[in-house]
Enzyme design. Structure first.
Site, PDB file in Angstrom:
ATOM      1  N   ASP A  91       0.832  -1.202   0.000  1.00  0.00           N
ATOM      2  CA  ASP A  91       0.000   0.000   0.000  1.00  0.00           C
ATOM      3  C   ASP A  91       0.864   1.249   0.000  1.00  0.00           C
ATOM      4  O   ASP A  91       0.554   2.241  -0.674  1.00  0.00           O
ATOM      5  CB  ASP A  91      -0.916  -0.022   1.224  1.00  0.00           C
ATOM      6  CG  ASP A  91      -2.027   1.005   1.120  1.00  0.00           C
ATOM      7  OD1 ASP A  91      -2.451   1.312  -0.013  1.00  0.00           O
ATOM      8  OD2 ASP A  91      -2.460   1.522   2.157  1.00  0.00           O
TER       9      ASP A  91
ATOM     10  N   ASP B 295      -9.117  -0.782   3.145  1.00  0.00           N
ATOM     11  CA  ASP B 295      -8.616  -0.431   4.479  1.00  0.00           C
ATOM     12  C   ASP B 295      -9.561  -0.945   5.558  1.00  0.00           C
ATOM     13  O   ASP B 295      -9.119  -1.479   6.585  1.00  0.00           O
ATOM     14  CB  ASP B 295      -8.449   1.088   4.584  1.00  0.00           C
ATOM     15  CG  ASP B 295      -7.501   1.630   3.526  1.00  0.00           C
ATOM     16  OD1 ASP B 295      -6.545   0.917   3.184  1.00  0.00           O
ATOM     17  OD2 ASP B 295      -7.715   2.754   3.038  1.00  0.00           O
TER      18      ASP B 295
END
EC number: 3.4.23.-
Length: 466
Positions: free
Chosen positions: A256, A384
Site C-alpha cells: 500500500d 482499508d
C-alpha cells in the site's frame, strides 16, 4: 488510502451567480479601500492607489484567507476524523461480535484457492515456508487485479469496471449475506422458512445494489459499505491460515505504501488519472463521510473550474477584441470623461494593473472553489476497512479468547488512523491508510499476546497487585 476535507468555508448558497461573486468582491474591495483611506488620513501618510485601493491590500486579503483556512482546518478536521472513526469502529465491532458468537467463522473448513499450501505441517520451518508462499500468491493476485483495474480505468473501459463491481456486490449482498444470516440463525436457534429468508435476502440485496451503484440516502450507502466490508473480512478470517494472515497483513502494508507514494504506483496513477479527468471513483470502492468528491483528485470544484475557464476565455476574447477593433473603444457606453473624473475625485485614480487583475481573479476563483459544501469530505478505501477488520478479527479468534489483545489491536488501529490523518493534514496529499495502523496493530498484538497477557496471568496466579 485517505483524503482530507478541503480547508475552505462551507457556504450555504452553493449556486451563487458570477455577478454575485463579482459584486461581493467589489464590495469587499470598497470596504478595504475605505478602511485604509481613513487610516491614511488619520496618520497623514498616504499610500499610492492602484485600481482604487492600496497595493498591499491584496496581500492582506490573502493572509486573512490563510488564517481562515487554518481555523477551518482545525474545526472541520477533527469533525471528519470522528466521522471516519465511527464507521471503522462499527465495521470492527461487527466482525468481533460475529467471531465471538458465531463459531462458523472460526472453524477451519478449508482454504482459499489463492492460498493452496496448508499450514498443518510437521515442522515450524515448513509452516513458515508455506505461509510465505501463500502470502506471495495472495499479494500477487492483489497486485495483478489492481493493475488491471488501473488499465481498464485509464482506457475508459467503464462498463467493464461497472460489471466487475456489480458482480462482486451481487456475491457479497446475496450469497455471502445468505450464508451469514443462516449461520446467525443457527447460532441463536432461530427457526425461519426459506421463503421468508429469500424475501429478506432479496430486499437486502436489491436495496444495497441501488444504494451503492445508483442513488440512495448517504447513511444507507454507508451502512451497506460497512456491511460488505465486514462480510469480506469474515471470509478472509475464516479461510486464511493463521500465519499466512499475519504475513499478508504485513506485506499488504508495504505494498500500500509503494502503490500510493511511488510515482508509477498503480493507486497513484489511478488518482492522477481521475484528477486529470475531474471524475469520481466508483462508490463500490470508496467509503465517503459525506456526499463528496476526492479533494486531492480534483484541486477544486469541476463546475467552478468551468466557470473560471469561461471567465478567462471571456476576458481573453475581450482583450483580443479591444486590440483588433480600436473603433469600438470610442464608445464609452455612458461612462464619459466627466463620470471618470467624478469617480477619481471620490475613489482615487483607477489604474488596472496585471497584479490587481490577478488578485481579483484569485479572489473570485477562491470563492468559486469554496462554493459547494457537498463536494468536501473524507474518503477511505474499502480495502482499508477490510484489512483493519481482518487484523482485529484474527486477534479475537486466535488470542485464546483474550479481550485484552483484541482491545489493544482496536486501539492501535485507531491511533494509527489518527496519525495518518495528521500526516495527511501536514502534507495535503493522498496517503496510504494501512501502513501505520497495521504496523501498530501487529506490534500491539504480539506484544500483548506474548508479553502482557502472560504477565497478567502470573500476577493473577500469585495474587500480586500493582
Amino acid at each position: 488510502m485517505t483524503e482530507l476535507p478541503a480547508p475552505l468555508s462551507y457556504f450555504q448558497n452553493a449556486q451563487m451567480s458570477e455577478d454575485n461573486h463579482l459584486s461581493n468582491t467589489v464590495r469587499s474591495q470598497n470596504d478595504s479601500r475605505e478602511q485604509h483611506s481613513s487610516e491614511r488620513r488619520r496618520r497623514g501618510n498616504p499610500e499610492p492607489l492602484s485600481n482604487g485601493r492600496p497595493q498591499g491590500s491584496s496581500h492582506q486579503v490573502v493572509e486573512q484567507d490563510d488564517e481562515e483556512d487554518e481555523e477551518l482546518t482545525l474545526k472541520y478536521g477533527a469533525k471528519h476524523v470522528i466521522m471516519l472513526f465511527v464507521p471503522v469502529t462499527l465495521c470492527m465491532v461487527v466482525v468481533v461480535a460475529t467471531i465471538k458468537s458465531v463459531s462458523f467463522y472460526t472453524r477451519k473448513d478449508g482454504q482459499l484457492i489463492y492460498t493452496p499450501f496448508t499450514e498443518d505441517t510437521e515442522t515450524v520451518g515448513q509452516r513458515a515456508l508455506h505461509s510465505i508462499l501463500n502470502a506471495a500468491i495472495m499479494i500477487s493476485v492483489i497486485v495483478v487485479m489492481t493493475i488491471l483495474l488501473v488499465v481498464l480505468y485509464k482506457y475508459r473501459c467503464y462498463k467493464v469496471i461497472h460489471a466487475w463491481l456489480i458482480i462482486s456486490s451481487l456475491l457479497l449482498l446475496f450469497l455471502f449475506s445468505f450464508i451469514y444470516l443462516g449461520e446467525v440463525f443457527k447460532t441463536y436457534n432461530v427457526a425461519m422458512d426459506y421463503i421468508t429468508v429469500a424475501l429478506l435476502i432479496w430486499n437486502f440485496g436489491v436495496v444495497g445494489m441501488i444504494a451503492i451503484h445508483w442513488k440512495g440516502p448517504l447513511r444507507l450507502q454507508q451502512a451497506y459499505l460497512i456491511m460488505i466490508s465486514a462480510l469480506m473480512a469474515l471470509v478472509f478470517i475464516k479461510y486464511l491460515p493463521e500465519w499466512t494472515a499475519w504475513l499478508i497483513l504485513a506485506v499488504i502494508s508495504v505494498y500500500d505504501l509503494v502503490a500510493v507514494l511511488c510515482p508509477k504506483g498503480p493507486l497513484r496513477m489511478l488518482v492522477e488519472t481521475a484528477q486529470e479527468r475531474n471524475e469520481t471513483l466508483f462508490p463500490a470502492l470508496i467509503y465517503s463521510s459525506t456526499m463528496v468528491w476526492l479533494v486531492n483528485m480534483a484541486e477544486g470544484d469541476p463546475e467552478a473550474q468551468r466557470k473560471v475557464s469561461k471567465n478567462s476565455n471571456y476576458n481573453a476574447q475581450s482583450t483580443e477584441s479591444e486590440t483588433q477593433d480600436p473603433v469600438t473603444e470610442s464608445d464609452d457606453g455612458g461612462f464619459s470623461e466627466e463620470w471618470e473624473a467624478q469617480r477619481d475625485s471620490r475613489l482615487g485614480p483607477h489604474h488596472s494593473t496585471t497584479e490587481t487583475r490577478a488578485a481579483v481573479q484569485e479572489l473570485s476563483s477562491n470563492i468559486l472553489a469554496s462554493e459547494d459544501p457537498e463536494e468536501r469530505g473524507v474518503k477511505l478505501g474499502l480495502g482499508d476497512f477490510i484489512f483493519y477488520s481482518v487484523l482485529v478479527g484474527k486477534a479475537s479468534a486466535t488470542a485464546s479468547g483474550d479481550w485484552n489483545t483484541t482491545i489493544a489491536c482496536f486501539v492501535a488501529i485507531l491511533i494509527g488512523l489518527c496519525l495518518t490523518l495528521l500526516l495527511l493534514a501536514i502534507f495535503k496529499k493522498a496517503l496510504p491508510a494501512l501502513p501505520i495502523s497495521i504496523t501498530f496493530g501487529l506490534v500491539f498484538y504480539f506484544a500483548t499476546d506474548y508479553l502482557v497477557q502472560p504477565f497478567m496471568d502470573q500476577l493473577a496466579f500469585h495474587q500480586f497487585y500493582i
